[in-house]
Structure formats: structure tokens, C-alpha cells
Scaffold this motif. Sequence first.
Motif, PDB file in Angstrom:
ATOM      1  N   ASP A 101      63.807 -25.520 -19.930  1.00 30.66           N
ATOM      2  CA  ASP A 101      63.351 -24.676 -18.828  1.00 30.66           C
ATOM      3  C   ASP A 101      61.929 -24.167 -19.079  1.00 30.66           C
ATOM      4  O   ASP A 101      61.634 -22.979 -18.943  1.00 30.66           O
ATOM      5  CB  ASP A 101      64.307 -23.511 -18.619  1.00 30.66           C
ATOM      6  CG  ASP A 101      64.507 -22.665 -19.870  1.00 30.66           C
ATOM      7  OD1 ASP A 101      64.283 -23.194 -20.991  1.00 30.66           O
ATOM      8  OD2 ASP A 101      64.902 -21.495 -19.741  1.00 30.66           O
ATOM      9  N   VAL A 102      61.053 -25.085 -19.484  1.00 30.77           N
ATOM     10  CA  VAL A 102      59.682 -24.710 -19.793  1.00 30.77           C
ATOM     11  C   VAL A 102      58.718 -25.494 -18.904  1.00 30.77           C
ATOM     12  O   VAL A 102      59.074 -26.528 -18.338  1.00 30.77           O
ATOM     13  CB  VAL A 102      59.345 -24.975 -21.276  1.00 30.77           C
ATOM     14  CG1 VAL A 102      60.224 -24.141 -22.191  1.00 30.77           C
ATOM     15  CG2 VAL A 102      59.462 -26.458 -21.617  1.00 30.77           C
ATOM     16  N   GLU A 103      57.507 -24.970 -18.795  1.00 30.93           N
ATOM     17  CA  GLU A 103      56.424 -25.655 -18.105  1.00 30.93           C
ATOM     18  C   GLU A 103      55.312 -25.887 -19.111  1.00 30.93           C
ATOM     19  O   GLU A 103      54.998 -25.004 -19.917  1.00 30.93           O
ATOM     20  CB  GLU A 103      55.904 -24.815 -16.942  1.00 30.93           C
ATOM     21  CG  GLU A 103      56.938 -24.593 -15.856  1.00 30.93           C
ATOM     22  CD  GLU A 103      56.402 -23.727 -14.740  1.00 30.93           C
ATOM     23  OE1 GLU A 103      56.538 -24.111 -13.570  1.00 30.93           O
ATOM     24  OE2 GLU A 103      55.829 -22.655 -15.045  1.00 30.93           O
ATOM     25  N   VAL A 104      54.729 -27.074 -19.070  1.00 30.54           N
ATOM     26  CA  VAL A 104      53.704 -27.419 -20.055  1.00 30.54           C
ATOM     27  C   VAL A 104      52.444 -27.911 -19.359  1.00 30.54           C
ATOM     28  O   VAL A 104      52.471 -28.352 -18.204  1.00 30.54           O
ATOM     29  CB  VAL A 104      54.210 -28.498 -21.036  1.00 30.54           C
ATOM     30  CG1 VAL A 104      55.377 -27.963 -21.855  1.00 30.54           C
ATOM     31  CG2 VAL A 104      54.595 -29.780 -20.304  1.00 30.54           C
ATOM     32  N   SER A 105      51.345 -27.828 -20.076  1.00 32.25           N
ATOM     33  CA  SER A 105      50.082 -28.422 -19.646  1.00 32.25           C
ATOM     34  C   SER A 105      49.424 -29.008 -20.880  1.00 32.25           C
ATOM     35  O   SER A 105      49.717 -28.603 -22.009  1.00 32.25           O
ATOM     36  CB  SER A 105      49.180 -27.386 -18.966  1.00 32.25           C
ATOM     37  OG  SER A 105      49.013 -26.228 -19.767  1.00 32.25           O
ATOM     38  N   PHE A 106      48.556 -29.974 -20.671  1.00 31.32           N
ATOM     39  CA  PHE A 106      47.953 -30.713 -21.780  1.00 31.32           C
ATOM     40  C   PHE A 106      46.429 -30.738 -21.649  1.00 31.32           C
ATOM     41  O   PHE A 106      45.887 -30.857 -20.546  1.00 31.32           O
ATOM     42  CB  PHE A 106      48.466 -32.153 -21.803  1.00 31.32           C
ATOM     43  CG  PHE A 106      49.964 -32.275 -21.846  1.00 31.32           C
ATOM     44  CD1 PHE A 106      50.702 -31.618 -22.820  1.00 31.32           C
ATOM     45  CD2 PHE A 106      50.645 -33.035 -20.904  1.00 31.32           C
ATOM     46  CE1 PHE A 106      52.085 -31.732 -22.866  1.00 31.32           C
ATOM     47  CE2 PHE A 106      52.024 -33.154 -20.932  1.00 31.32           C
ATOM     48  CZ  PHE A 106      52.748 -32.500 -21.924  1.00 31.32           C
ATOM     49  N   GLU A 107      45.771 -30.637 -22.797  1.00 35.13           N
ATOM     50  CA  GLU A 107      44.305 -30.660 -22.807  1.00 35.13           C
ATOM     51  C   GLU A 107      43.813 -31.863 -23.608  1.00 35.13           C
ATOM     52  O   GLU A 107      44.338 -32.179 -24.678  1.00 35.13           O
ATOM     53  CB  GLU A 107      43.781 -29.362 -23.437  1.00 35.13           C
ATOM     54  CG  GLU A 107      42.269 -29.229 -23.402  1.00 35.13           C
ATOM     55  CD  GLU A 107      41.822 -27.824 -23.760  1.00 35.13           C
ATOM     56  OE1 GLU A 107      42.288 -26.862 -23.098  1.00 35.13           O
ATOM     57  OE2 GLU A 107      41.016 -27.680 -24.697  1.00 35.13           O
ATOM     58  N   PHE A 108      42.773 -32.519 -23.073  1.00 38.37           N
ATOM     59  CA  PHE A 108      42.199 -33.707 -23.700  1.00 38.37           C
ATOM     60  C   PHE A 108      40.701 -33.524 -23.944  1.00 38.37           C
ATOM     61  O   PHE A 108      40.035 -32.752 -23.254  1.00 38.37           O
ATOM     62  CB  PHE A 108      42.396 -34.937 -22.797  1.00 38.37           C
ATOM     63  CG  PHE A 108      43.826 -35.209 -22.417  1.00 38.37           C
ATOM     64  CD1 PHE A 108      44.743 -35.618 -23.363  1.00 38.37           C
ATOM     65  CD2 PHE A 108      44.252 -35.058 -21.104  1.00 38.37           C
ATOM     66  CE1 PHE A 108      46.065 -35.885 -23.004  1.00 38.37           C
ATOM     67  CE2 PHE A 108      45.561 -35.321 -20.735  1.00 38.37           C
ATOM     68  CZ  PHE A 108      46.477 -35.726 -21.688  1.00 38.37           C
ATOM     69  N   THR A 161      47.097 -42.272 -23.083  1.00 40.22           N
ATOM     70  CA  THR A 161      47.705 -41.050 -23.606  1.00 40.22           C
ATOM     71  C   THR A 161      48.215 -40.176 -22.466  1.00 40.22           C
ATOM     72  O   THR A 161      49.340 -39.674 -22.512  1.00 40.22           O
ATOM     73  CB  THR A 161      46.686 -40.262 -24.446  1.00 40.22           C
ATOM     74  OG1 THR A 161      46.271 -41.066 -25.560  1.00 40.22           O
ATOM     75  CG2 THR A 161      47.291 -38.962 -24.962  1.00 40.22           C
ATOM     76  N   ALA A 162      47.376 -40.003 -21.447  1.00 43.69           N
ATOM     77  CA  ALA A 162      47.783 -39.189 -20.301  1.00 43.69           C
ATOM     78  C   ALA A 162      48.999 -39.799 -19.605  1.00 43.69           C
ATOM     79  O   ALA A 162      49.930 -39.081 -19.216  1.00 43.69           O
ATOM     80  CB  ALA A 162      46.617 -39.051 -19.323  1.00 43.69           C
ATOM     81  N   SER A 163      49.000 -41.113 -19.471  1.00 43.73           N
ATOM     82  CA  SER A 163      50.139 -41.786 -18.853  1.00 43.73           C
ATOM     83  C   SER A 163      51.407 -41.588 -19.677  1.00 43.73           C
ATOM     84  O   SER A 163      52.505 -41.434 -19.136  1.00 43.73           O
ATOM     85  CB  SER A 163      49.844 -43.273 -18.681  1.00 43.73           C
ATOM     86  OG  SER A 163      48.765 -43.485 -17.795  1.00 43.73           O
ATOM     87  N   GLY A 164      51.255 -41.589 -21.013  1.00 45.12           N
ATOM     88  CA  GLY A 164      52.404 -41.416 -21.889  1.00 45.12           C
ATOM     89  C   GLY A 164      53.013 -40.033 -21.811  1.00 45.12           C
ATOM     90  O   GLY A 164      54.188 -39.846 -22.136  1.00 45.12           O
ATOM     91  N   LEU A 165      52.220 -39.052 -21.388  1.00 48.97           N
ATOM     92  CA  LEU A 165      52.718 -37.684 -21.270  1.00 48.97           C
ATOM     93  C   LEU A 165      53.081 -37.319 -19.825  1.00 48.97           C
ATOM     94  O   LEU A 165      53.684 -36.276 -19.584  1.00 48.97           O
ATOM     95  CB  LEU A 165      51.663 -36.697 -21.790  1.00 48.97           C
ATOM     96  CG  LEU A 165      51.372 -36.777 -23.296  1.00 48.97           C
ATOM     97  CD1 LEU A 165      50.148 -35.926 -23.642  1.00 48.97           C
ATOM     98  CD2 LEU A 165      52.577 -36.314 -24.112  1.00 48.97           C
ATOM     99  N   ALA A 166      52.710 -38.177 -18.876  1.00 48.28           N
ATOM    100  CA  ALA A 166      52.910 -37.862 -17.459  1.00 48.28           C
ATOM    101  C   ALA A 166      54.375 -37.666 -17.107  1.00 48.28           C
ATOM    102  O   ALA A 166      54.718 -36.845 -16.250  1.00 48.28           O
ATOM    103  CB  ALA A 166      52.306 -38.963 -16.591  1.00 48.28           C
ATOM    104  N   GLU A 201      51.939 -38.842 -29.080  1.00 50.23           N
ATOM    105  CA  GLU A 201      53.254 -38.819 -29.718  1.00 50.23           C
ATOM    106  C   GLU A 201      53.623 -37.462 -30.300  1.00 50.23           C
ATOM    107  O   GLU A 201      54.764 -37.001 -30.162  1.00 50.23           O
ATOM    108  CB  GLU A 201      53.332 -39.899 -30.804  1.00 50.23           C
ATOM    109  CG  GLU A 201      53.397 -41.314 -30.255  1.00 50.23           C
ATOM    110  CD  GLU A 201      54.534 -41.497 -29.258  1.00 50.23           C
ATOM    111  OE1 GLU A 201      55.683 -41.168 -29.608  1.00 50.23           O
ATOM    112  OE2 GLU A 201      54.278 -41.938 -28.127  1.00 50.23           O
ATOM    113  N   LEU A 202      52.687 -36.808 -30.975  1.00 49.36           N
ATOM    114  CA  LEU A 202      52.989 -35.526 -31.604  1.00 49.36           C
ATOM    115  C   LEU A 202      53.314 -34.474 -30.541  1.00 49.36           C
ATOM    116  O   LEU A 202      54.299 -33.738 -30.659  1.00 49.36           O
ATOM    117  CB  LEU A 202      51.807 -35.077 -32.467  1.00 49.36           C
ATOM    118  CG  LEU A 202      52.002 -33.836 -33.317  1.00 49.36           C
ATOM    119  CD1 LEU A 202      53.273 -33.922 -34.137  1.00 49.36           C
ATOM    120  CD2 LEU A 202      50.792 -33.640 -34.229  1.00 49.36           C
TER     121      LEU A 202
END
Length: 308
Positions: free
Chosen positions: A16-23, A38-43, A281-282
Motif C-alpha cells: 500500500d505504498v506509492e513510489v517515484s524514481f529519479e534518474f 531502466t525506466a521501462s524495467g521499473l514502469a 534491479e536494486l
Amino acid sequence: MNDSRTAPLLAGAAGDVEVSFEFFPPRSDAALETLLATASGLASLGPRFVSVTYGAGGSTRGRTQEAVLGIARETGLNAAAHLTCVGASRAEVDAIADQYWHDGVRHIVALRGDMPEQDQPYAPHAEGYANAAALVAGLKRLHPFEVSVAAYPEAHPDSTDMAADLDNLWRKVDAGADRALTQFFFSADTFFRFRDLAAARGIDVEIVPGILPVANVAQLRRFAGTCGAAIPPAIDRVLEGLDERPAARQLVAATIAAELCGALYAGGVRQFHFYTLNRAELTYAICHLLGLRPAPATAEQKAVLTAA
């Protein structure tokens, strides 16, 4: 009987969490392809947004724009662009923001930025925005951008003390910032203490903890020195001697970040911002421990992928 002493790591995490990613912006065409992968792998984890940083003094302007638009086009994710006011006039910054709006980018991470030369004290451009608060106000005047800003749980190195740092954050929020993303830290108590101080100061926007999975010890120490984050001696000791053993380092890094996320989750945190260092991956592993699972692609993402 549920004994917390024997409960598995993040056993209570229910996804029940929301995440965002920085590149980071890529430095070459090949690096751009890696970033898009990488972005596709986390999408599939359904991030609220992903963002691309901006180099000191605006040095990666073109690459940042290319990466932001590429991620939006190739993955269908909500891509946010970092924008700073260092070394540029208001007219130049406004032109970049206008172009982003024209290209469909609706979210800006507004930052003061660093000077191009390391250890050079900050000096605003004579015809530019004086600071991040002024930049936020300028962006909001231009278009109804969603604007995120930076927060520093251990105070920005240029701040005289935490009170001054909180005053600066309050000015950014007062100018129209929608949320604050914190610099990385390694103690959950550091975040909770900062969040309480911010609330007492009247800062009422969402404050999202920034999580840095440790990929490289030397790099970590350099980052920490730049942003004023303290590395606990225990973490320094655990990471010692792993630079030549990347697989082991990955396992240790995931454990450190997962323990921090677990403590934050137990304290009620449900939003996390990950500094991915352009490695999927991490970050994916930590999100998995938090209970996130791949979601079916949205109709928009399917359309983007089909068009690609």
C-alpha cells in the motif's frame, strides 16, 4: 503470537505504498538507451512519476530534456524534469519551462542548483531567479505546473542552522510548491524528526523521504559530503571492503535500504522517492520487499509501446 523480534524484514508491508524514481541524464546515445531500459524495467511498479536530474550550472540541459521526453514517449510514465536557476536568466529559464509545457511535461522539480565549479559559493545570475522559492513562483505564473522541491532532513550545507533551512522550505511551499522530496538519509528518526519540525513550522505539503540504495561506497561518501548527509559509522563499517565485490555489495545495499524503508513504513510512511542511480534491479528489489508487484500496463502505456 506476533513477536516483532522474530518477524521477517518488512513482514507488515502490504504493497500500500506509492513510489517515484529519479534518474541521472545520460551522457551519450548509448547511455540514453540504457536509461530508457531502466525506466521501462521499473514502469510495471506503477510509479507516481519519474524525474531526471539537471547538472550543475545547467550543464546537462539538452540531455535532461531528451531523457524526460524519451521516457514519456517510450514508457508512458509521468516524467518530471528537474530545473535550476543557476547560470541562467529568467528569460532563459522561462523559455525552457515553456518548451516543457509545449511538449506535454506537466511536472517540474524546481531547485536552486549548484554552481558549475565544485566548492564555488552560490551566486544568483544577475538577471535570473534568486533562489528556488523565486523559481517556484515563476513556474506557477507561467503555467499550472505540478512543482516538487527539495528538503534536507539534516539541513542544506549552505544553511546556518535547521531553523533557517526550514524557513527556506516554507518559502518554497508558500510560493506554490506541491510537495517536498527529501535528500537521502540513513536513519528513520532523522526523517521523523524533520517531518515534525516542518509541521511545527507550518509546512503542510507532502514530505516524501528520499531513499538512496548504496551502489558505490566512494560515490556515497562524495554525495553525502555534497548534501550534508551523515553516514552512520555502522553503515560505513558494513560497507567497508565491498567495492571489489559488486554482488555482495548489492546484497548489503538492498538490506540497508530495506531496513530503512521498513522503519519508515512502520512509522506510517507510504510514499517513497528512490534515487536509482540509473540502476533498476536494486530499486526494484526494495520495492518488492515493500509489497509492490507488477501491475498490468495501462491503456496509455500499451498505446505508447505499440506505437514504438
